[in-house]
Design a protein around this motif. Structure first.
Motif, PDB file in Angstrom:
ATOM      1  N   HIS A 113     -33.700 -51.145   4.318  1.00  0.00           N
ATOM      2  CA  HIS A 113     -32.565 -50.597   3.445  1.00  0.00           C
ATOM      3  C   HIS A 113     -31.184 -50.852   4.409  1.00  0.00           C
ATOM      4  O   HIS A 113     -31.282 -50.766   5.518  1.00  0.00           O
ATOM      5  CB  HIS A 113     -32.629 -49.028   3.309  1.00  0.00           C
ATOM      6  N   PRO A 114     -30.290 -51.476   3.947  1.00  0.00           N
ATOM      7  CA  PRO A 114     -28.862 -52.007   4.456  1.00  0.00           C
ATOM      8  C   PRO A 114     -28.150 -50.957   5.171  1.00  0.00           C
ATOM      9  O   PRO A 114     -27.462 -51.047   6.138  1.00  0.00           O
ATOM     10  CB  PRO A 114     -28.224 -53.013   3.435  1.00  0.00           C
ATOM     11  N   ARG A 115     -28.446 -49.546   4.645  1.00  0.00           N
ATOM     12  CA  ARG A 115     -27.800 -48.254   5.101  1.00  0.00           C
ATOM     13  C   ARG A 115     -28.283 -47.517   5.798  1.00  0.00           C
ATOM     14  O   ARG A 115     -27.857 -46.412   6.232  1.00  0.00           O
ATOM     15  CB  ARG A 115     -27.155 -47.732   3.705  1.00  0.00           C
ATOM     16  N   ILE A 116     -29.599 -47.923   6.343  1.00  0.00           N
ATOM     17  CA  ILE A 116     -30.286 -47.103   7.061  1.00  0.00           C
ATOM     18  C   ILE A 116     -30.778 -47.674   8.403  1.00  0.00           C
ATOM     19  O   ILE A 116     -31.227 -48.676   8.587  1.00  0.00           O
ATOM     20  CB  ILE A 116     -31.774 -46.573   6.649  1.00  0.00           C
ATOM     21  N   ARG A 117     -30.270 -47.232   9.570  1.00  0.00           N
ATOM     22  CA  ARG A 117     -30.521 -47.613  10.904  1.00  0.00           C
ATOM     23  C   ARG A 117     -31.506 -46.453  11.601  1.00  0.00           C
ATOM     24  O   ARG A 117     -31.258 -45.258  11.516  1.00  0.00           O
ATOM     25  CB  ARG A 117     -29.283 -47.629  11.639  1.00  0.00           C
ATOM     26  N   VAL A 118     -32.568 -47.043  12.197  1.00  0.00           N
ATOM     27  CA  VAL A 118     -33.387 -46.021  12.784  1.00  0.00           C
ATOM     28  C   VAL A 118     -33.527 -46.251  14.360  1.00  0.00           C
ATOM     29  O   VAL A 118     -33.309 -47.306  14.836  1.00  0.00           O
ATOM     30  CB  VAL A 118     -35.062 -46.734  12.526  1.00  0.00           C
ATOM     31  N   GLU A 119     -33.456 -44.903  14.890  1.00  0.00           N
ATOM     32  CA  GLU A 119     -33.428 -44.593  16.352  1.00  0.00           C
ATOM     33  C   GLU A 119     -34.577 -43.931  16.595  1.00  0.00           C
ATOM     34  O   GLU A 119     -34.578 -43.018  16.207  1.00  0.00           O
ATOM     35  CB  GLU A 119     -32.056 -44.031  16.664  1.00  0.00           C
ATOM     36  N   THR A 120     -35.213 -44.627  17.840  1.00  0.00           N
ATOM     37  CA  THR A 120     -36.509 -43.713  18.226  1.00  0.00           C
ATOM     38  C   THR A 120     -36.067 -42.869  19.445  1.00  0.00           C
ATOM     39  O   THR A 120     -35.460 -43.469  20.345  1.00  0.00           O
ATOM     40  CB  THR A 120     -37.264 -44.960  18.548  1.00  0.00           C
ATOM     41  N   GLY A 121     -36.632 -41.600  19.629  1.00  0.00           N
ATOM     42  CA  GLY A 121     -36.339 -40.964  20.649  1.00  0.00           C
ATOM     43  C   GLY A 121     -36.203 -39.428  20.273  1.00  0.00           C
ATOM     44  O   GLY A 121     -35.936 -39.313  18.993  1.00  0.00           O
ATOM     45  N   GLU A 122     -36.450 -38.646  21.101  1.00  0.00           N
ATOM     46  CA  GLU A 122     -36.295 -37.314  20.673  1.00  0.00           C
ATOM     47  C   GLU A 122     -35.057 -36.562  20.871  1.00  0.00           C
ATOM     48  O   GLU A 122     -34.247 -36.853  21.739  1.00  0.00           O
ATOM     49  CB  GLU A 122     -37.240 -36.515  21.784  1.00  0.00           C
ATOM     50  N   ILE A 123     -34.850 -35.918  19.711  1.00  0.00           N
ATOM     51  CA  ILE A 123     -33.456 -35.015  19.624  1.00  0.00           C
ATOM     52  C   ILE A 123     -33.751 -33.641  20.225  1.00  0.00           C
ATOM     53  O   ILE A 123     -34.602 -33.110  19.716  1.00  0.00           O
ATOM     54  CB  ILE A 123     -32.821 -34.662  18.282  1.00  0.00           C
ATOM     55  N   ARG A 124     -33.289 -33.283  21.538  1.00  0.00           N
ATOM     56  CA  ARG A 124     -33.759 -32.046  21.997  1.00  0.00           C
ATOM     57  C   ARG A 124     -32.690 -30.854  22.054  1.00  0.00           C
ATOM     58  O   ARG A 124     -32.930 -29.873  22.405  1.00  0.00           O
ATOM     59  CB  ARG A 124     -33.642 -32.418  23.706  1.00  0.00           C
ATOM     60  N   SER A 125     -31.557 -31.050  21.349  1.00  0.00           N
ATOM     61  CA  SER A 125     -30.268 -30.141  20.986  1.00  0.00           C
ATOM     62  C   SER A 125     -29.818 -30.257  19.895  1.00  0.00           C
ATOM     63  O   SER A 125     -29.986 -31.076  18.873  1.00  0.00           O
ATOM     64  CB  SER A 125     -29.478 -30.030  22.102  1.00  0.00           C
ATOM     65  N   LEU A 126     -28.885 -28.993  19.371  1.00  0.00           N
ATOM     66  CA  LEU A 126     -28.293 -29.096  18.113  1.00  0.00           C
ATOM     67  C   LEU A 126     -27.023 -29.704  18.437  1.00  0.00           C
ATOM     68  O   LEU A 126     -26.164 -29.153  19.067  1.00  0.00           O
ATOM     69  CB  LEU A 126     -28.421 -27.820  17.542  1.00  0.00           C
ATOM     70  N   PRO A 127     -26.586 -30.704  17.863  1.00  0.00           N
ATOM     71  CA  PRO A 127     -25.329 -31.529  18.014  1.00  0.00           C
ATOM     72  C   PRO A 127     -24.240 -30.378  17.298  1.00  0.00           C
ATOM     73  O   PRO A 127     -24.391 -29.544  16.648  1.00  0.00           O
ATOM     74  CB  PRO A 127     -25.543 -32.813  17.180  1.00  0.00           C
TER      75      PRO A 127
END
Length: 444
Positions: A113-127
């Protein structure tokens, strides 16, 4: 320029949320920790990987609440339902999928999908900034779970989820077992043969129950207590409730006739359901378990027809974390203390693949509307999606909140709307008619 939406978790809810928001014209960053950080239950880095069952349950959109949820998701252009339909397996009146092909297809569509970018990695906190949807599911990482607890000031609730074993088809003895869907449900011969049945007489059943009771089980860590979701109970827990529980649950013999002994009614029947399109794998229906692997092999080979069974996957147990949504979320699925953060999927306290994806669908649409400057209310509570949202964000009793499948008990009573008393079939049809009308209006 419209701000982008961050979605954490590439399971059913996160995948559907990303698709809905992107289709609405919002740029999406989809964060998934796998395969960089694995979990107990997942085996790949694919999105929407199914780990417990391959079934989306009933597809009847006139008499069943989950079938109605299927209808609503299809009407909303849902990716999960489109890929489930594209990779469906024969399963009588249910919708089952080829798990690997399904997950691969969802992954391919999202990555393309042209509007979706995938980033691999753990999100460890609430932004603290930006718009986020957290759809990390029942296996939320320890670090993120701690961050949620720190923000909410309350412990996230937890229970334990068990998964069922999978058997290689070519090791099932069909001189003892047979193909048949219960009550011969299904429109085609292939659908009616989506299940394999293994019969037991009374002595075999009693010996089987004894073996389950005596088998070595997974122990919990100090301080942990097991609160299971009733729809996914380990067989050991069911047996502890009474020796006949399995025979009146997943091993009930009704609606089945053994062609090897047509005049002899089985005392109990173990069913296996096709797990992939090739028909090379079958999962043991309702046999979630916390038995240790060595014990599983011994006990399950007591089942007639599975004496020489090889297991593609043995059962297991994992921690399932969810938040107390009635106290923490508003009606738009936003964290009350931080409205820029939404939650979706099983972490909100819905149970099941379909329910999780549906909550992702709504969260994605609500977030996209907000980012576009539009005020979109949640779906009406007379719809399946609206009933679920109303339950988790206010209707449920916070003190005793537990995961819930969609069911007509969550809907406003139909007699309150149209008057009169009806039989069950008429009442359920009235529920679905009302829901479809309201959901179509909400989409518009």
């Amino acid at each position: 320029m419209t701000e982008q939406l961050h979605i954490v978790g590439g399971g059913m809810a996160g995948s559907e949320a990303a698709w809905q928001a992107a289709e609405a014209g919002i740029d999406v960053v989809l964060h998934e920790m796998r395969p960089e950080v694995g979990t107990f239950a997942h085996q790949t880095g694919n999105f929407a990987e199914m780990v417990c069952s391959n079934s989306f349950r009933s597809d009847d959109d006139e008499q069943n609440a989950v079938g109605l949820l299927h209808w609503e998701m299809r009407a909303a252009g849902g990716l999960i339902m489109a890929m489930a339909d594209a990779h469906a397996l024969p399963a009588g009146g249910a919708l089952a999928v080829d798990r690997e092909a399904f997950a691969e297809a969802v992954t391919a569509r999202l990555r393309a999908h042209p509007r979706i970018r995938v980033e691999t990695g753990e999100i460890r906190s609430l932004p603290t900034e930006g718009h986020w949807i957290f759809a990390t599911g029942p296996l939320t990482s320890t670090a993120l779970a701690e961050a949620i607890r720190a923000e909410t000031g309350a412990d996230a609730l937890a229970f334990f989820d068990a998964i069922a074993p999978i058997v290689h088809f070519d090791t099932i003895d069909l001189s003892k077992a047979w193909f048949q869907s219960r009550y011969d449900k299904g429109d085609t011969e292939e659908e009616r043969k989506a299940y394999i049945n293994c019969p037991m007489d009374k002595d075999q059943y009693e010996a089987f129950i004894d073996a389950i009771l005596e088998a070595e089980k997974t122990e919990f860590h100090d301080g942990e207590t097991a609160g299971y979701f009733d729809g996914c109970l380990p067989i050991e827990v069911m047996v502890e409730r009474g020796r006949e529980t399995l025979r009146h649950g997943p091993m009930k013999p009704v609606g089945l006739t053994n062609p090897h002994e047509p005049n002899r009614k089985p005392y109990a029947v173990v069913q296996l359901r096709r797990d992939n399109a090739l028909g090379t794998l079958y999962n043991i229906v309702g046999f979630q378990t916390k038995m240790k692997h060595g014990a599983q092999t011994r006990v399950f080979r007591m089942i007639p027809g599975l004496e020489e069974a090889r297991f593609a996957r043995l059962g297991g147990i994992h921690r399932n974390t969810f938040i107390n949504s009635p106290t923490l979320l508003d009606e738009r699925m936003r964290l009350r203390s931080r409205p820029n953060l939404r939650f979706a999927g099983q972490i909100t306290g819905v149970e099941g693949y379909v329910e999780s994806a549906a909550m992702g669908l709504v969260a994605g649409r609500l977030a996209a509307a907000e980012l576009a400057g539009r005020d979109l209310p949640p779906p009406p509570r007379v719809t399946a999606m609206g009933a679920l949202i109303a339950h988790i964000t206010g209707d449920a009793e916070a003190r005793t909140f537990q995961p819930m499948n969609v069911n007509f008990g969550l809907f406003p009573p139909i007699d309150d709307v149209r008057g009169g008393r009806r039989g069950r079939k008429d009442r359920y049809k009235a529920y679905t008619d009302r829901a479809k009308e309201a959901f179509t209006a909400w989409l518009g």
